[in-house]
Design a protein around this motif. Structure first.
Motif, PDB file in Angstrom:
ATOM      1  N   GLU A  14      -2.144  53.168  91.826  1.00 23.69           N
ATOM      2  CA  GLU A  14      -2.772  51.901  92.220  1.00 23.69           C
ATOM      3  C   GLU A  14      -2.559  51.627  93.708  1.00 23.69           C
ATOM      4  N   ASP A  15      -1.355  51.912  94.230  1.00 22.98           N
ATOM      5  CA  ASP A  15      -1.075  51.733  95.653  1.00 22.98           C
ATOM      6  C   ASP A  15      -2.000  52.607  96.495  1.00 22.98           C
ATOM      7  N   VAL A  16      -2.169  53.840  96.055  1.00 26.49           N
ATOM      8  CA  VAL A  16      -3.004  54.784  96.809  1.00 26.49           C
ATOM      9  C   VAL A  16      -4.461  54.321  96.820  1.00 26.49           C
ATOM     10  N   ARG A  17      -4.953  53.855  95.690  1.00 24.53           N
ATOM     11  CA  ARG A  17      -6.339  53.380  95.627  1.00 24.53           C
ATOM     12  C   ARG A  17      -6.570  52.153  96.504  1.00 24.53           C
ATOM     13  N   CYS A  28      -0.537  61.004  95.310  1.00 21.89           N
ATOM     14  CA  CYS A  28       0.893  60.738  95.146  1.00 21.89           C
ATOM     15  C   CYS A  28       1.409  61.560  93.980  1.00 21.89           C
ATOM     16  N   ILE A  29       2.582  62.127  94.190  1.00 19.46           N
ATOM     17  CA  ILE A  29       3.263  62.886  93.151  1.00 19.46           C
ATOM     18  C   ILE A  29       4.697  62.398  93.105  1.00 19.46           C
ATOM     19  N   ASP A  30       5.122  61.949  91.942  1.00 18.84           N
ATOM     20  CA  ASP A  30       6.487  61.463  91.745  1.00 18.84           C
ATOM     21  C   ASP A  30       6.889  60.438  92.800  1.00 18.84           C
ATOM     22  N   SER A  71     -11.923  63.276  93.658  1.00 16.30           N
ATOM     23  CA  SER A  71     -11.922  62.725  92.304  1.00 16.30           C
ATOM     24  C   SER A  71     -10.470  62.650  91.848  1.00 16.30           C
ATOM     25  N   ASP A  72     -10.046  61.473  91.439  1.00 17.77           N
ATOM     26  CA  ASP A  72      -8.661  61.268  91.038  1.00 17.77           C
ATOM     27  C   ASP A  72      -8.372  61.936  89.703  1.00 17.77           C
ATOM     28  N   VAL A  73      -7.204  62.572  89.631  1.00 16.61           N
ATOM     29  CA  VAL A  73      -6.724  63.185  88.399  1.00 16.61           C
ATOM     30  C   VAL A  73      -5.327  62.625  88.142  1.00 16.61           C
ATOM     31  N   GLU A  74      -5.152  61.996  86.973  1.00 14.18           N
ATOM     32  CA  GLU A  74      -3.858  61.426  86.592  1.00 14.18           C
ATOM     33  C   GLU A  74      -3.431  62.015  85.263  1.00 14.18           C
ATOM     34  N   VAL A  81      -3.484  63.169  91.778  1.00 12.80           N
ATOM     35  CA  VAL A  81      -3.865  64.246  92.688  1.00 12.80           C
ATOM     36  C   VAL A  81      -5.379  64.342  92.754  1.00 12.80           C
ATOM     37  N   GLN A  82      -5.851  65.035  93.764  1.00  8.99           N
ATOM     38  CA  GLN A  82      -7.278  65.291  93.935  1.00  8.99           C
ATOM     39  C   GLN A  82      -7.464  66.766  94.261  1.00  8.99           C
ATOM     40  N   PRO A  83      -7.459  67.625  93.237  1.00  7.68           N
ATOM     41  CA  PRO A  83      -7.663  69.048  93.510  1.00  7.68           C
ATOM     42  C   PRO A  83      -9.012  69.256  94.199  1.00  7.68           C
ATOM     43  N   ASP A  84      -9.089  70.272  95.041  1.00  4.80           N
ATOM     44  CA  ASP A  84     -10.357  70.562  95.707  1.00  4.80           C
ATOM     45  C   ASP A  84     -11.453  70.806  94.683  1.00  4.80           C
TER      46      ASP A  84
END
Length: 188
Positions: A14-17, A28-30, A71-74, A81-84
């Motif tokens: 949510e912070d990142v968005r 963000c990771i961990d 594209s966000d992946v949770e 993360v947003q993999p290429d």
């Protein structure tokens, strides 16, 4: 916003968005914020040409949906993360519309950049392995190879000539000619 403020807090999806659109990619990771500047044109070509090679195979074998950044992946609570490029299966089997619709990552792909190489090979690789992503490919344009990681593997399979992909549920094997792929991406 000063860099120390970016580093010294625990970041959530949510912070990142809530961050302003500034041309960077944020993940963000961990609780750690990952900031990636805009990629190079060769990076874009690498993603697009790989997407073209995967698209029909993914569809023909009903492997899920082929998507790409941003594209966000949770797949792990508290991390985004947003993999290429990635292949995901949805919770319901319907089209993925939200990060929460993703049930499983069949494949995650990152194309290396100078600014992301250590992160892609380190924190993101460990994240994808810990999350149980079936395959994680690191596309190295400089060395013209793909590093293939699986959950639990201690070292990458280094592929320079060909890559054979046979994900769970596929009725066939996808054969990628990596020599031709890198020649097309790097225009030589």
């Amino acid at each position: 916003m000063a860099m120390p403020d970016l580093v010294e807090r625990y970041w959530t999806a949510e912070d990142v968005r809530a961050l302003p659109e500034d041309g960077n990619r944020y993940e963000c990771i961990d609780g750690a914020l990952l900031v990636t500047p805009s990629p190079s044109y060769n990076h874009g070509y690498a993603v697009e040409f790989l997407r073209k090679r995967l698209s029909e195979f993914v569809e023909r074998n009903s492997l899920g949906q082929l998507l790409y950044a941003p594209s966000d992946v949770e797949i792990v609570a508290g991390s985004m993360v947003q993999p290429d490029l990635f292949v995901a299966r949805s919770v319901s089997g319907a089209r993925i519309r939200l990060a929460s619709d993703i049930a499983e990552l069949v494949l995650a792909v990152e194309v290396l950049s100078l600014s992301t190489a250590s992160r892609d090979r380190g924190v993101k690789r460990r994240f994808y392995q810990r999350a149980g992503v079936a395959e994680y490919w690191i596309v190295d344009l400089e060395d013209r190879r793909v590093e293939r990681w699986m959950p639990g593997s201690e070292c990458a399979e280094l592929l320079s000539y060909a890559l054979a992909w046979s994900p769970r549920g596929a009725l066939e094997i996808l054969e990628l000619d990596l020599v031709a792929y890198f020649a097309e991406v790097l225009d030589d």
